[in-house]
Design an enzyme around this catalytic site. Sequence first.
Site, PDB file in Angstrom:
ATOM      1  N   LYS A 227     -21.490 -22.842  16.056  1.00 52.14           N
ATOM      2  CA  LYS A 227     -21.475 -21.556  15.375  1.00 52.14           C
ATOM      3  C   LYS A 227     -20.026 -21.148  15.103  1.00 52.14           C
ATOM      4  CE  LYS A 227     -25.949 -20.997  15.668  1.00 52.14           C
ATOM      5  NZ  LYS A 227     -26.844 -20.808  14.506  1.00 52.14           N
ATOM      6  N   ASP A 255     -22.026 -23.529  11.416  1.00 54.09           N
ATOM      7  CA  ASP A 255     -23.009 -22.558  10.930  1.00 54.09           C
ATOM      8  C   ASP A 255     -22.407 -21.168  11.014  1.00 54.09           C
ATOM      9  OD1 ASP A 255     -25.200 -20.996  10.370  1.00 54.09           O
ATOM     10  OD2 ASP A 255     -26.471 -21.777  11.975  1.00 54.09           O
ATOM     11  N   GLU A 281     -23.307 -24.298   7.163  1.00 50.58           N
ATOM     12  CA  GLU A 281     -24.656 -23.732   7.061  1.00 50.58           C
ATOM     13  C   GLU A 281     -24.581 -22.228   6.852  1.00 50.58           C
ATOM     14  OE1 GLU A 281     -28.458 -23.397  10.125  1.00 50.58           O
ATOM     15  OE2 GLU A 281     -27.191 -25.190  10.123  1.00 50.58           O
ATOM     16  N   GLU A 310     -32.995 -21.277   6.273  1.00 48.27           N
ATOM     17  CA  GLU A 310     -33.782 -20.741   7.385  1.00 48.27           C
ATOM     18  C   GLU A 310     -34.198 -19.300   7.156  1.00 48.27           C
ATOM     19  OE1 GLU A 310     -31.306 -19.247  11.056  1.00 48.27           O
ATOM     20  OE2 GLU A 310     -30.379 -21.096  10.337  1.00 48.27           O
ATOM     21  N   ASP A 333     -37.878 -23.445   7.290  1.00 50.22           N
ATOM     22  CA  ASP A 333     -38.183 -22.899   8.615  1.00 50.22           C
ATOM     23  C   ASP A 333     -39.699 -22.783   8.736  1.00 50.22           C
ATOM     24  OD1 ASP A 333     -36.777 -20.757  10.882  1.00 50.22           O
ATOM     25  OD2 ASP A 333     -38.909 -20.607  10.470  1.00 50.22           O
ATOM     26  N   HIS A 360     -34.578 -26.187   9.915  1.00 47.20           N
ATOM     27  CA  HIS A 360     -34.122 -25.285  10.966  1.00 47.20           C
ATOM     28  C   HIS A 360     -35.145 -25.290  12.099  1.00 47.20           C
ATOM     29  CE1 HIS A 360     -34.192 -21.057  12.695  1.00 47.20           C
ATOM     30  NE2 HIS A 360     -32.994 -21.473  13.002  1.00 47.20           N
ATOM     31  N   GLY A 362     -35.301 -24.544  16.819  1.00 45.30           N
ATOM     32  CA  GLY A 362     -34.582 -24.029  17.976  1.00 45.30           C
ATOM     33  C   GLY A 362     -35.180 -22.794  18.593  1.00 45.30           C
TER      34      GLY A 362
END
Length: 453
Positions: A227, A255, A281, A310, A333, A360, A362
């Site tokens: 990130k 991202d 991203e 996403e 997503d 995407h 997680g």
Amino acid sequence: MALANIDENLKIISIDAKDMRWPTSLGGHGSDAMHTDPDYSCVYVTIKTNETIEGYGLTFTLGRGNEIVQMGIRALSTLIVGRRLRDDIYARFDKFWREITSETQIRWIGPEKGVMHLAVAAVINALWDLWAKLENKPLWRLLTDMDPELLVSTIDFRYLTDVITPAEAVEILKQGQKFKQERIDELLKDGYPCYTTQIGWLGYTDDYRRQLCKEYLAQGFNAFKLKVGQNLEDDRHRCRLVREEIGWDNKLMVDANQIWDVNEAIEWMKKLADFKIWWIEEPTSPDDALGHATIAKALKPLGIGVASGEMCMNRIMFKQFLQANALEFCQIDSARVGGVNEILSVYFMCKKFGVKVVPHAGGVGLCEMVQHLQMWDFTSVSCTKTDRYVEYVDQQHDQFVYPTNVKNAHYMPPTAPGYSTELKKDVIAKFEYPNGSEWQRMFKEGIVKHITY
């Protein structure tokens, strides 16, 4: 496989929607430049029938607002309860999908976007879970085994036919029949590759991040995501740290979670380019197709691709991103857009445009669901794994009856019938908000504050 296998008298008698939340913000899990304190959450749908079989579905959120999606599902349930599964839904799935996304009054607060579309996704996901169970197959295999015409008939192509038609989608699937069994066998043997974001959350310390890099390298991972977006020097520090751990032959992605303006994204990424970044991203607003296109054009000479999707709300937006050459990597997503039906249309468009789908995942249930979709893509649509992954974050999997099974950085194909969406009953008792036993304990001990509306 035929619809005739489904009892014509099987119908929906109730739809239940639960507000499920996990206090992941307490550990900094999921934290990024835009979302600093996420509590991984979902609205969990149970569709009950007049027989013993049930379907489970969900849509993902970050905590507050989950109850609004729950209310959206309750509003939709009046359109669905009482319908026969075979003749009212599956035999005309495209029309049913349009009916619940275009209901003449409800559509005013969300025509194929926003809260109502998240609610649609949860219900549609539960219906596909139910269909797969009726055929006694995991969803990826249900999709893989479907006749091309039947699968394509589940998709509403309104607004898409200038880019992809039902006939073209059927032809893609027919072309995918060649060597399909070999790909199925390969999938069953080797699984589907994944990358990890577990090392990437902004809330982690350097020592913990190094530890995670070592752990995931040892597990066989060769692609890692960080990130970025709050502070450039901090981003360079983290990129340097991760490169020291994973080396230069493995892939590194970053991202920004929508934090930048267009020009800011370009300049920021130029200053990270020396770390050999594979993609950036969500560099800007998830609604800005032309902004993404500008960024993609500027960063292409640096070897940096653009990934997004996403938070892309519907197939029409995906169409525009693809038409604008704004994406090298499409990140569908599984808990957004309108569930499986609409996601299938995005896969077909990406096939036609030659764009790689790298989903995407997680959050709660996202890994469990999206593995099915990507495996179908490999068996039947793109027919390749080259430069394709599914995201993996090792959180909340033990909450599910049929959790993901990752070996040597590969998702192994699910074998249980359904969409892998069923939560354990004791988990529901603990984490349903706000009355679950774990939330009640944390309220009492002052760990978290109960917010009332």
